[in-house]
Design a protein around this motif. Structure first.
Motif, PDB file in Angstrom:
ATOM      1  N   ASP A  17      52.055  43.497  11.228  1.00  0.00           N
ATOM      2  CA  ASP A  17      52.019  44.242   9.787  1.00  0.00           C
ATOM      3  C   ASP A  17      51.580  45.392   9.627  1.00  0.00           C
ATOM      4  O   ASP A  17      51.429  46.154   8.730  1.00  0.00           O
TER       5      ASP A  17
ATOM      6  N   SER B 255      57.028  41.983  10.271  1.00  0.00           N
ATOM      7  CA  SER B 255      56.655  40.818   9.710  1.00  0.00           C
ATOM      8  C   SER B 255      57.269  39.634  10.661  1.00  0.00           C
ATOM      9  O   SER B 255      58.262  39.959  11.305  1.00  0.00           O
TER      10      SER B 255
ATOM     11  N   MET C 246      48.737  37.847   9.817  1.00  0.00           N
ATOM     12  CA  MET C 246      49.801  38.438   9.171  1.00  0.00           C
ATOM     13  C   MET C 246      50.045  37.651   7.615  1.00  0.00           C
ATOM     14  O   MET C 246      49.727  36.625   7.523  1.00  0.00           O
TER      15      MET C 246
END
Length: 357
Positions: free
Chosen positions: A13, A36, A58
């Motif tokens: 990310d 992502s 993340m």
């Protein structure tokens, strides 16, 4: 993507990490940067990377959650995953390995180190795949070779059986017809569950192949008896009965170097017990009832049925129904009553099997 190089998917990310990672790897690999885990799953519907570099920490979907999903689907479970993480504690690393990761790379990562670790793992995966392919090819080669040997073995057995039949001018095709009848009865036994504890263990292919040797002992019987155009005298009949013992002895000689061979176990039963009778009046051991091995009891029925529908020196060939009626009269005397009841249910299949020759 038209790039023919190995595809590496980098999932993080952090934009800076994606840029550094791509810069480090793009001279050697085709690099797909993904921001992502959810986007990664979307991309995996279109691409299959050689390796995934997956950030642990993340938002929304963590690396640990993502790898669980990857490993739960057949399409993605074999893609190797290396975790990217700023965490350095033992428990976190252990958790990742338990979930299926092949390695950890700490952030911030060194570009040369990242490239080398990716290179090593892709090489390992490539070699592992090559080994798997080799093993699969080797297994296929062994299977093909085994099949070739089995075909050769069967040809030898057929030649031996035909040699026996060739000496007995009145029993042409006897071997093949008894095989066909055996297949019909055994298939019916398995279908209705008769003697299930025995049939479940049988190797039908080996069993039918070995049945070709049930009369092999006739090779030791003199032509004057074997080819006699009329009924045998009592003395001649006693000599003819010896073909059972000769057959078992012949098979035992073949078995010397193959003591545990299932094939020879089947063959000895067929050769040694196909003239025993349910009431104990058969030969050579005067066994009765279930003391007679089941395969012997089966062969007795198909041997008699085949003889009835065939021409012999002492009789013409009987029609199918007459032959069936004669066999049925032996229920409980010559033959196992349970098998005879099954035989009665299979007469159409038996007739069809033998009429095709």
């Amino acid at each position: 993507m038209n790039d023919t190089r190995e595809l590496v998917m980098l999932v993080d990310d952090n934009l800076a990490n994606l840029m550094v990672g791509k810069e480090a790897l793009s001279d050697t690999y085709s690099v797909l940067t993904v921001p992502s885990a959810s986007k990664m799953f979307e991309m995996l519907t279109r691409y299959t990377p050689k390796l995934i570099l997956l950030d642990v920490d993340m938002p929304e979907i963590t690396g640990y959650e993502a790898i669980k999903t990857l490993k739960s689907h057949p399409e993605t479970k074999n893609i190797p995953v290396i975790f990217l993480t700023a965490m350095s504690d033992f428990d976190s690393e252990l958790q990742g390995f338990n979930l299926g990761a092949i390695d950890y790379i700490s952030k911030p990562f060194s570009a040369p180190l990242l490239k080398k670790r990716v290179e090593v793992h892709i090489l390992v995966e490539t070699q592992k795949r090559a080994l798997q392919d080799y093993n699969e090819n080797l297994q296929q080669m062994v299977a093909d070779k085994t099949q070739t040997i089995l075909k050769l073995q069967n040809k030898v057995l057929q030649a031996m059986a035909e040699l026996v039949e060739g000496r007995d001018t009145f029993t042409g095709n006897h071997i093949e017809r008894t095989q066909r009848c055996l297949r019909v009865l055994i298939s019916a036994m398995r279908e209705v569950g008769i003697y299930r504890e025995h049939t479940a263990e049988w190797d039908l292919g080996l069993l039918l192949q070995s049945s070709q040797l049930h009369d092999v002992g006739k090779i030791a019987i003199s032509d004057s008896i074997l080819k006699k155009p009329g009924r045998l005298t009592q003395k001649e009949f006693e000599e003819m009965k010896e073909h059972v013992k000769y057959g078992v002895s012949f098979i035992e000689n073949l078995e010397e170097d193959e003591e545990d061979s299932l094939f020879f176990q089947y063959a000895k039963i067929f050769a040694g017990y196909h003239h025993e009778k349910w009431d104990g009046t058969g030969y050579p051991n005067n066994l009765s009832g279930t003391d007679i091995p089941l395969l012997g009891r089966l062969m007795t029925i198909v041997d008699v049925y085949e003889a009835l529908i065939s021409e012999r020196c002492y009789k013409p060939a009987f029609d199918h129904q007459t032959s069936v009626n004669i066999v049925m009269q032996g229920r409980g005397t010559d033959f196992d009553p349970i098998l005879i009841d099954l035989f009665e249910q299979c007469t159409e299949q038996l007739y069809y099997s033998c009429s095709q020759m």
